[in-house]
Enzyme design. Structure first.
Site, PDB file in Angstrom:
ATOM      1  N   LYS A   1       3.268   1.459  12.353  1.00 13.48           N
ATOM      2  CA  LYS A   1       4.557   0.808  12.138  1.00 13.48           C
ATOM      3  C   LYS A   1       5.739   1.727  12.410  1.00 13.48           C
ATOM      4  O   LYS A   1       6.789   1.290  12.873  1.00 13.48           O
ATOM      5  CB  LYS A   1       4.619   0.256  10.713  1.00 13.48           C
ATOM      6  CG  LYS A   1       3.689  -0.930  10.475  1.00 13.48           C
ATOM      7  CD  LYS A   1       3.796  -1.434   9.060  1.00 13.48           C
ATOM      8  CE  LYS A   1       3.029  -2.741   8.875  1.00 13.48           C
ATOM      9  NZ  LYS A   1       1.614  -2.625   9.193  1.00 13.48           N
TER      10      LYS A   1
ATOM     11  N   GLU B   1      11.355   0.882   3.882  1.00 16.12           N
ATOM     12  CA  GLU B   1      12.320  -0.066   4.409  1.00 16.12           C
ATOM     13  C   GLU B   1      13.216  -0.568   3.294  1.00 16.12           C
ATOM     14  O   GLU B   1      12.781  -0.672   2.138  1.00 16.12           O
ATOM     15  CB  GLU B   1      11.618  -1.269   5.058  1.00 16.12           C
ATOM     16  CG  GLU B   1      10.933  -0.961   6.365  1.00 16.12           C
ATOM     17  CD  GLU B   1      10.285  -2.186   6.994  1.00 16.12           C
ATOM     18  OE1 GLU B   1      10.224  -3.227   6.298  1.00 16.12           O
ATOM     19  OE2 GLU B   1       9.846  -2.101   8.138  1.00 16.12           O
TER      20      GLU B   1
ATOM     21  N   HIS C   1       2.348 -10.642  -0.636  1.00 14.47           N
ATOM     22  CA  HIS C   1       2.402 -10.356   0.803  1.00 14.47           C
ATOM     23  C   HIS C   1       1.313 -11.051   1.603  1.00 14.47           C
ATOM     24  O   HIS C   1       1.189 -10.816   2.801  1.00 14.47           O
ATOM     25  CB  HIS C   1       2.364  -8.844   1.070  1.00 14.47           C
ATOM     26  CG  HIS C   1       3.430  -8.076   0.371  1.00 14.47           C
ATOM     27  ND1 HIS C   1       4.771  -8.229   0.666  1.00 14.47           N
ATOM     28  CD2 HIS C   1       3.362  -7.159  -0.630  1.00 14.47           C
ATOM     29  CE1 HIS C   1       5.479  -7.427  -0.111  1.00 14.47           C
ATOM     30  NE2 HIS C   1       4.646  -6.780  -0.902  1.00 14.47           N
TER      31      HIS C   1
ATOM     32  N   ARG D   1      -2.983  -9.364  18.271  1.00 16.82           N
ATOM     33  CA  ARG D   1      -4.178 -10.208  18.181  1.00 16.82           C
ATOM     34  C   ARG D   1      -3.732 -11.646  17.936  1.00 16.82           C
ATOM     35  O   ARG D   1      -2.538 -11.921  17.802  1.00 16.82           O
ATOM     36  CB  ARG D   1      -5.062  -9.750  17.015  1.00 16.82           C
ATOM     37  CG  ARG D   1      -4.300  -9.698  15.673  1.00 16.82           C
ATOM     38  CD  ARG D   1      -5.185  -9.461  14.485  1.00 16.82           C
ATOM     39  NE  ARG D   1      -4.457  -9.144  13.281  1.00 16.82           N
ATOM     40  CZ  ARG D   1      -3.850 -10.015  12.494  1.00 16.82           C
ATOM     41  NH1 ARG D   1      -3.868 -11.286  12.811  1.00 16.82           N
ATOM     42  NH2 ARG D   1      -3.219  -9.626  11.397  1.00 16.82           N
TER      43      ARG D   1
END
Length: 626
Positions: free
Chosen positions: A116, A200, A235, A297
């Site tokens: 990431k 973040e 999540h 994917r």
């Protein structure tokens, strides 16, 4: 074109790929572990190869075994599905090195987007807006703590190699940062073999918007519009829909163009998803939508995109992997109606969504007709094992408008029989009924904000009981028909009946008429009643022995089979109420077990690494004396 395809996966996605491959005339090969020897995907494929024991680390995650199975059966291509090895660039490269076709993006693209922190840096340079935060190489606790302070709380800790909600922690205050960082790193190390993280800024009114992209080997990249995946619990996505509510054409054009730039930046081929987080405090706006990550994917939620575009994304994957040009240009793609999908998990909402395992004695989706789709890898009689993701099925509804699609999905789930495995169908029905969701104003925090209000009652409703009383009274025997039930008279009606659904006897008055529109089946001395996604097996009461006594107060009991990954206490240690004692990992989730009250630890029977069975007593907390 590919002649024989090996699917390096299991369950629902393996069945989904087999379905399209068969329609294209491509032979299929399944792989399976010990636990999946009788699984639906194994029986659906043309051939099947055993690849090892039940744990995924010894079967589905062993790339060499999968490539050997492809060679053994003469397969010329491997499709990884999602999860497992689907985003493993080393496996993708090994498939290519073995002279096989890899149905997925190039290994270099997977590597570029797999971490990431690196992905954010690449997107920044490609002109794709990214969320403010820290993605540097200094991973010291001190540096991360300082960066969190600089960003400003709340912050989100994310594993750089993460996905599927694993390795993510929201931190609201500085005092919680160190413990959250430790937990996040431990989970990331166990799930991905990499404990590095990034930080973040936490968006206070977040919407999760993602864009389906597709590229080919000829330099073409298109998008297939957006999906809204904001309804999440811890999540993990629960409900997904396409298109996104409240998305105007200008914002759609901006976000989809950014997604195409992102795909082109890594020379992308095949199916991929660019995930964005939107600050929806003032609605969806192009200048408040930020890149989060790319999934290299097929996504679990791909059916909603298929439903609104009329495109079979698996067919596109197989054609692109065979070297063909994308079947459609951008100007040939359009949105038709609205689609919504719900993930049905084997979990118990009434017990903190703990995974549920066991045999599916009842598994029946009654609804049918246009715009209704079920993707599943199980059937009635299948076993839900503790070794893999607990998803049972995906229910998808497509209609002309969002309102109609929601209504259709609710109808599907309301009539779905799943028993005795606990599941979240009733929870999803409650979510579909939520006013904020129906208005399209939801954020990723909606489920957490509603809390227990969405948890369906464990007890049968009065309507459940009256329906069971009517079925079991002996006065009438139901015969299921398409539109409802027919009955025949075979005994003298009773006025009341004693029923049992697992909580002891209850006397219920027998209604004079069929009391509801519920689905009901008569099974011996039991009635199987389904209402709003909740299925109960209600029997005629029979006196029975008292059975075994439950564990004494203070006993810390394993809620399911699993592995002890942390032991925080020792024999004789004094503990306080709520203090963490152990952490159990089961079905890809961590479960912290805490002290029920102040006391002393005794009878500690496990250590880190121990495998335990359900209801095993792990230790006892002896109450503190005055």
């Amino acid at each position: 074109m590919i002649q024989k395809l090996l699917i390096a996966n299991r369950g629902e996605i393996a069945c989904r790929i087999i379905r399209t491959a068969r329609a294209m005339g491509i032979a299929t090969v399944a792989v399976y572990s010990d636990a999946d020897a009788k699984a639906l995907h194994v029986r659906s494929a043309d051939e099947a190869v055993h690849i090892g024991p039940s744990p995924a680390a010894e079967s589905y995650l062993v790339g060499a075994k999968i490539i050997a199975a492809a060679k053994q059966t003469g397969a010329d291509a491997i499709h990884p599905g999602y999860g497992f090895l689907s985003e493993n660039s080393d496996f993708a490269q090994a498939v290519l090195d073995a002279g096989l076709i890899w149905v997925g993006p190039k290994p270099s693209s997977i590597r570029a987007m797999g971490l990431k922190d690196a992905a954010k840096q690449l997107m920044r340079s490609a002109g794709v807006p990214v969320t403010p935060g820290y993605d540097g190489s200094d991973q010291s606790v001190e540096r991360l703590t300082a960066e969190a302070e600089a960003i400003g709380y709340p912050v989100l800790i994310k594993a750089v190699a993460g996905g599927g909600g694993k390795g993510m922690r929201k931190v609201d205050a500085p005092a919680d940062f160190a413990a959250s960082l430790e937990s996040c790193r431990r989970e990331a190390k166990a799930s991905f073999g990499n404990d590095e993280v990034l930080l973040e800024k936490w968006i206070t009114s977040p919407r999760h918007i993602e864009v389906q992209v597709f590229g080919d080997a000829h330099g073409n990249v298109v998008h297939l519009f957006e999906r809204d995946c904001s309804l999440q619990r811890r999540h993990q996505k629960v409900i997904e829909e396409a298109p996104a509510p409240g998305m105007d054409e200008a914002t759609r054009e901006a976000i989809c163009a950014a997604a195409v730039r992102a795909a082109k930046a890594v020379d992308y081929e095949g199916a991929g998803t660019i995930e964005f987080i939107a600050d929806a405090s003032e609605g969806l706006r192009a200048d408040r939508i930020f890149f989060m990550e790319m999934n290299t994917r097929l996504q679990v939620e791909h059916p909603v995109t298929e439903e609104i575009t009329g495109v079979d994304l698996v067919e596109w994957q197989l054609r692109v992997a065979s070297g063909e040009v994308l079947p459609k240009r951008q100007d040939e793609l359009s949105i038709n109606g609205w689609a919504i999908e719900a993930r049905i998990y084997a979990e118990d909402p009434a017990k903190g969504f703990l995974p549920s395992i066991g045999r599916l004695d009842r598994f029946d989706f009654h609804a049918s007709g246009g715009g209704v789709r079920f993707d599943t890898g199980v059937e009635q009689g299948s076993d839900i094992s503790p070794f893999y993701d607990p998803m049972i099925a995906k229910a998808i509804a497509h209609s002309e408008t969002r309102e109609l699609a929601i209504g259709k999905l609710r109808h599907i789930l309301s009539e779905t029989e799943i028993y005795p495995v606990k599941n979240n169908a009733g929870f999803v029905v409650a979510l579909l009924d939520d006013e904020t969701f129906q208005d399209g104003d939801m954020t990723t925090g909606l489920i957490a904000a509603r809390g227990d209000a969405l948890i369906p009652d464990e007890h049968p409703s009065q309507t459940h009981l009256e329906t069971a009383a009517y079925v079991l009274s002996g006065s009438e025997t139901p015969t299921k028909t398409v539109g409802g039930f027919g009955f025949r008279l075979n005994a003298t009606p009773q006025r009341a009946i004693t029923l049992d659904w697992g909580a002891g006897p209850q006397v219920v008055d027998i209604p004079e008429r069929w009391p509801s529109e519920l689905y009901a089946d008569h099974e011996g001395d039991a009635a199987i009643i389904t209402e709003a996604g909740r299925t109960h097996r209600i029997t005629l009461y029979q006196a029975r022995g008292t059975g075994q006594a439950s564990a004494a107060d203070g006993a810390i009991i394993a809620p399911m089979p699993g592995k002890v990954i942390a032991v925080d206490v020792s024999e004789g240690q004094a503990v306080t109420a709520g203090q963490r004692l152990l952490v159990l990992e089961a079905m890809k989730m961590e479960h912290a077990l805490t002290a029920p009250f102040d006391g002393t630890v005794s009878g500690l029977t496990v250590e880190q690494g121990s495998q335990v069975q359900v209801e095993a007593v792990l230790c006892v907390v002896e109450p503190a004396t005055e």
